[in-house]
Structures are given as C-alpha cells and as structure tokens.
Design a protein around this motif. Sequence first.
Motif, PDB file in Angstrom:
ATOM      1  N   LEU A  64       0.800  -8.759   1.654  1.00 24.30           N
ATOM      2  CA  LEU A  64       0.212  -9.088   2.958  1.00 24.30           C
ATOM      3  C   LEU A  64       1.211  -9.763   3.892  1.00 24.30           C
TER       4      LEU A  64
ATOM      5  N   ALA B 297       4.772  -0.493   0.392  1.00 25.35           N
ATOM      6  CA  ALA B 297       4.958  -0.144   1.801  1.00 25.35           C
ATOM      7  C   ALA B 297       5.850  -1.170   2.490  1.00 25.35           C
ATOM      8  N   TYR B 298       5.610  -2.431   2.202  1.00 30.05           N
ATOM      9  CA  TYR B 298       6.452  -3.481   2.789  1.00 30.05           C
ATOM     10  C   TYR B 298       7.915  -3.297   2.387  1.00 30.05           C
TER      11      TYR B 298
ATOM     12  N   ASN C  26       9.481  -0.581   1.193  1.00 33.24           N
ATOM     13  CA  ASN C  26      10.107   0.663   1.661  1.00 33.24           C
ATOM     14  C   ASN C  26      10.464   0.588   3.143  1.00 33.24           C
ATOM     15  N   ASN C  27       9.708  -0.181   3.887  1.00 28.56           N
ATOM     16  CA  ASN C  27       9.925  -0.269   5.335  1.00 28.56           C
ATOM     17  C   ASN C  27      10.877  -1.400   5.721  1.00 28.56           C
ATOM     18  N   SER C  28      11.322  -2.147   4.732  1.00 34.78           N
ATOM     19  CA  SER C  28      12.159  -3.316   5.020  1.00 34.78           C
ATOM     20  C   SER C  28      13.636  -2.986   4.935  1.00 34.78           C
TER      21      SER C  28
ATOM     22  N   GLY D 158      14.507  -2.431   1.394  1.00 33.60           N
ATOM     23  CA  GLY D 158      14.259  -0.996   1.292  1.00 33.60           C
ATOM     24  C   GLY D 158      15.330  -0.217   0.569  1.00 33.60           C
TER      25      GLY D 158
ATOM     26  N   SER E  46       7.722  10.417   3.166  1.00 34.51           N
ATOM     27  CA  SER E  46       7.771   9.033   2.699  1.00 34.51           C
ATOM     28  C   SER E  46       7.222   8.080   3.760  1.00 34.51           C
ATOM     29  N   GLY E  47       7.530   8.356   5.019  1.00 37.12           N
ATOM     30  CA  GLY E  47       7.024   7.521   6.107  1.00 37.12           C
ATOM     31  C   GLY E  47       5.511   7.613   6.251  1.00 37.12           C
ATOM     32  N   ALA E  48       4.992   8.846   6.214  1.00 34.26           N
ATOM     33  CA  ALA E  48       3.541   9.024   6.310  1.00 34.26           C
ATOM     34  C   ALA E  48       2.844   8.312   5.157  1.00 34.26           C
TER      35      ALA E  48
ATOM     36  N   THR F 260       4.061   5.775   3.396  1.00 32.66           N
ATOM     37  CA  THR F 260       4.262   4.334   3.505  1.00 32.66           C
ATOM     38  C   THR F 260       3.248   3.693   4.458  1.00 32.66           C
ATOM     39  N   LEU F 261       3.095   4.295   5.626  1.00 35.63           N
ATOM     40  CA  LEU F 261       2.147   3.713   6.587  1.00 35.63           C
ATOM     41  C   LEU F 261       0.721   3.768   6.048  1.00 35.63           C
ATOM     42  N   THR F 262       0.426   4.813   5.295  1.00 39.64           N
ATOM     43  CA  THR F 262      -0.901   4.918   4.687  1.00 39.64           C
ATOM     44  C   THR F 262      -1.118   3.794   3.677  1.00 39.64           C
TER      45      THR F 262
ATOM     46  N   ALA G 171       0.266   0.970   3.601  1.00 35.49           N
ATOM     47  CA  ALA G 171       0.277  -0.354   4.223  1.00 35.49           C
ATOM     48  C   ALA G 171      -1.131  -0.800   4.626  1.00 35.49           C
ATOM     49  N   GLN G 172      -2.000   0.133   4.864  1.00 34.58           N
ATOM     50  CA  GLN G 172      -3.397  -0.171   5.210  1.00 34.58           C
ATOM     51  C   GLN G 172      -3.496  -1.248   6.287  1.00 34.58           C
TER      52      GLN G 172
ATOM     53  N   ASN H 261       3.969  -1.571  10.679  1.00 33.85           N
ATOM     54  CA  ASN H 261       3.740  -1.479   9.234  1.00 33.85           C
ATOM     55  C   ASN H 261       3.145  -2.751   8.648  1.00 33.85           C
TER      56      ASN H 261
ATOM     57  N   ALA I 197       0.314  -5.540   8.018  1.00 34.42           N
ATOM     58  CA  ALA I 197      -1.144  -5.708   8.028  1.00 34.42           C
ATOM     59  C   ALA I 197      -1.535  -6.904   8.894  1.00 34.42           C
ATOM     60  N   VAL I 198      -0.600  -7.826   9.082  1.00 33.78           N
ATOM     61  CA  VAL I 198      -0.906  -9.010   9.878  1.00 33.78           C
ATOM     62  C   VAL I 198      -0.832  -8.695  11.376  1.00 33.78           C
TER      63      VAL I 198
ATOM     64  N   HIS J 196      -1.629   9.667  12.660  1.00 31.12           N
ATOM     65  CA  HIS J 196      -1.234   8.609  11.723  1.00 31.12           C
ATOM     66  C   HIS J 196       0.005   9.022  10.910  1.00 31.12           C
ATOM     67  N   TYR J 197       0.054  10.254  10.439  1.00 28.71           N
ATOM     68  CA  TYR J 197       1.227  10.711   9.673  1.00 28.71           C
ATOM     69  C   TYR J 197       2.473  10.738  10.551  1.00 28.71           C
TER      70      TYR J 197
ATOM     71  N   GLY K 230       3.675   7.308  10.977  1.00 23.89           N
ATOM     72  CA  GLY K 230       4.367   6.829   9.782  1.00 23.89           C
ATOM     73  C   GLY K 230       5.786   7.365   9.693  1.00 23.89           C
ATOM     74  N   ALA K 231       5.952   8.655   9.949  1.00 18.31           N
ATOM     75  CA  ALA K 231       7.289   9.246   9.914  1.00 18.31           C
ATOM     76  C   ALA K 231       8.190   8.573  10.952  1.00 18.31           C
TER      77      ALA K 231
ATOM     78  N   LEU L  66       9.045   4.780   9.840  1.00 26.09           N
ATOM     79  CA  LEU L  66      10.093   4.644   8.813  1.00 26.09           C
ATOM     80  C   LEU L  66      11.460   5.007   9.379  1.00 26.09           C
TER      81      LEU L  66
ATOM     82  N   ALA M 255      12.737   2.090  11.354  1.00 25.38           N
ATOM     83  CA  ALA M 255      13.076   0.931  10.524  1.00 25.38           C
ATOM     84  C   ALA M 255      14.540   0.953  10.087  1.00 25.38           C
TER      85      ALA M 255
ATOM     86  N   THR N 264      16.246   1.750   7.341  1.00 20.95           N
ATOM     87  CA  THR N 264      16.464   0.957   6.136  1.00 20.95           C
ATOM     88  C   THR N 264      17.702   1.370   5.366  1.00 20.95           C
TER      89      THR N 264
END
Lengths: 215, 215
Positions: free
Chosen positions: A24, A119-120, A122-124, A128, A167-169, A171-173, A175-176, B123, B125-126, B164-165, B168-169, B172, B175, B177
Amino acid sequence: MVADTSYTPKRERILDAAEELFALHGFDGVTLRSIAKKAGVDVALANYHFGKKNDLFQATFLRRAQILNDVRMQALLEVEREAQGKPAVEEIIAAFLRPIVQLHLTGEPGWQHYFAMLAYVNNSAVWGEGLMHSSFDPLVNRYLAALRKALPGVDEERLQWCYHYLSGALTLTLAQTGRIDRLSDGLCHSADMATAFEHMIPFAVAGFQRVCVQP
Amino acid sequence: MVADTSYTPKRERILDAAEELFALHGFDGVTLRSIAKKAGVDVALANYHFGKKNDLFQATFLRRAQILNDVRMQALLEVEREAQGKPAVEEIIAAFLRPIVQLHLTGEPGWQHYFAMLAYVNNSAVWGEGLMHSSFDPLVNRYLAALRKALPGVDEERLQWCYHYLSGALTLTLAQTGRIDRLSDGLCHSADMATAFEHMIPFAVAGFQRVCVQP
DNA sequence: GTCTATAACTGGATAGAC
DNA sequence: GTCTATCCAGTTATAGAC
C-alpha cells in the motif's frame, strides 16, 4: 528428533503484515513499528528475524515469488504438452496470466497484497530492475522463448516491447488503485480480477500479433 | 506598474527538484531537506512557498498536468478536424500518446521527471484514484467519447478495460525502470521513448479492436 | 523573500535482560 | 525467541530575525 526451529508463527505474521503495508505504501512509507503493530509482535522481532528493513522487504518479496514461478512454469509446460510443444500465442499468454487470477481468486488476502506489492516493485525505478530481474526474468525468458516459436520470424525488439506492454497492463491491474472505478463511474471495479484478465488476454494477443508479425 | 511578484526562480527550482526526487523515490522516500539541497535553497523555503509536504507534492504534480491536458486536447481536436469529426481508433490513440513523446523528446529533463512521477502516482493506491481522477479524467472522458464514435456499438465495460490496459502500458513505459534493458540483454532501452511509443500505438489499437468489436 | 534556530517528534537499530 | 529500554540520527514544521 530435531525440533523444527524454522517454524515461527510470529515470523510469518511479520511477513504478512509487511506484505500488506509495503503493497500500500511502498518501502519508505512503512515503518518497522507499523509492521510490528499490525503483526501484533514486538518491534525488535522484525530485526531479530530479518535484520535490516531492506532485508525484510526483500524477504517479503521473495517468499511468494518462487511459488508464483512454479505455478506459472507448470502452466506453460501444460500448454506446451497439450499442443505438442508448439502452443499458440493465446495459449501462452493465458498460461502466463491465469495462475495470477487463480491465486487471486482463492480469496487469500496474502496473495492480493503480494500482487499489489509486485506492482509497486515492477513500477519502481529503485527496485524494478534488480529485484524483478533476479526473481522473474528466468521464467519470463522461458515464456519469451515459447512466443518466439509461436511467432516465426518475429523481430526480437518488437517481441520485447510487446512483453513490456503486457507487463504494464498486468502491473496496473495488480496495483488495484481504484481508478477504473472512478473513471467508469462504478461500471468496472479494480477488484474484479476475473473480468480484468478475461479481456486482458485477447487484448494482449491481438497486440502481439499486430506488432510482431511483419507486414 | 505592479511588480510581478509571482516570478520566483527559487520557487521553480524547488518544484524542479521535488519533481525529480518524487519521481524516483515516491512521496515517502523524499525529505524536504533533500529537495532543498538539490534545489540549492534553504529548507524553510519549501514550507514558505508551498506549505506542507503534501501540498508541495500536489503542486508539483499539478504544475505540468494542465499543460499536458492542453496539448492532448489540441491533438484530439486536430485529428477530429482532419477526419470531419470521426477519426479512426488509430488516430485517436496516436493523438493520446504522441504529445507525451514529443514533450519527452524535447530533452527537457523536467518533463522526463514529471512523466516518471506520473507513473508513480497512477500506480499508487494512495494517490492513484484521487489525483489522477481530478487531474486527467475530464480529458480521458473526452478521448473515450471519441473512441465510442470510432467503435460503434462498443460494449462500455470492454472499452473501459481496454483504456485501462493502455494506461498500464503507458505507465510502465513512463516509469523507465530499466527492466526491459536487462530482460532484453541490452537490445531495448527504457529511455528509448520513440521506439516505445512507435510500437505501443499499433499494439493498443489491435487490442481495442479485438476486445471492443463484438464477435 | 530568505535564513537561523529550534521545538517536537519519529525513525531504524541494537544491547542486554529474561 | 521475545521483550524492555534506549540511543541518536534524521524529520517536519514554525517562530522570529533580517
């Protein structure tokens, strides 16, 4: 008989709490005190079991990485077996994604937190590269090899970028973030992984085919 | 004549430094001291200009959001004009993505840092839900409306997931990374935005068409 | 607008008792 | 293995001088 000294309920509780909080808030947004509090253990215990905060983060990440790798490898071997060693793009991508849905749909909160942490990571830009590489790239390379077989004559650079978009799609999924809930005005839900993956598979398959098959 | 009291070099330098550091480490991984140090100003100045750290974060995020919105809106209006109000899916998605490449390719480090910060926010959640919604959803809804026109009879839920996909692409990619560099063993580069977007457009177009056009 | 100084607090880490 | 107590470096935020 030797006692099983590796079994430590509190140790696991620390990992569970860390998983949820790191997912989180990321590495820096979490304190060892908040982890200990959520786990219901003393602060010093985290240090006793895992050493530095950095090591706890990696231990948390690695705990489920191997399990996920194993399940995904089984899924790939399964579709390869069924297709006599040459599964189609759709079967490969489904094998890549379905284990995640299935683990998610068990309802076990641990996996849901883990996927958000994934997700955190992979996106960092900080985590990452190194952590994803050492944990997942061997498996991903196995999948890429299968895709090369399914897409004869594929341009390697295009294949790599297509995997990146997938991977991006994904990852964002994982991350919720709840953004799709707002944007769709309540029609779609971040938590609805079954639907998210149901459409992600044909989306990615079409993308791979369009970009990787030379005109 | 009234002096332009809004012009403050140090104020901008704080935003520039904050942008770069927030992009790399996230909100919690950055201290006001590190921002002040990078900006070459006193610590107290950040507080004087922006108030709390939270407000500085949002000010940093919002500074370029409006510019990006304007450029993207112009790009959409342009393709709509060229296509007599009914551009194709590919033209819409290209209009959505190309402004980002163009701003990136100016070489201005500020935009590169900003895009990485955008990836962090989207990405997270906060921050992801609230900040993305208020900053970008009006524009995104404008793009979704254009896509509905280009995909007659499209199922709304599928359209939302496809966006959304794509998001996400894009996220990432922004980012940066460095993971694709490792995975592709040096063949591809996170920093190579031109190639990243060149393939992302057909990848997403194919995905939208496959998922959104009913069988 | 800018800087010094400091208040008030939180953080990671560990020594040492049990 | 577990917990108490503590060190001390680093943090935000602000009051007040210039």
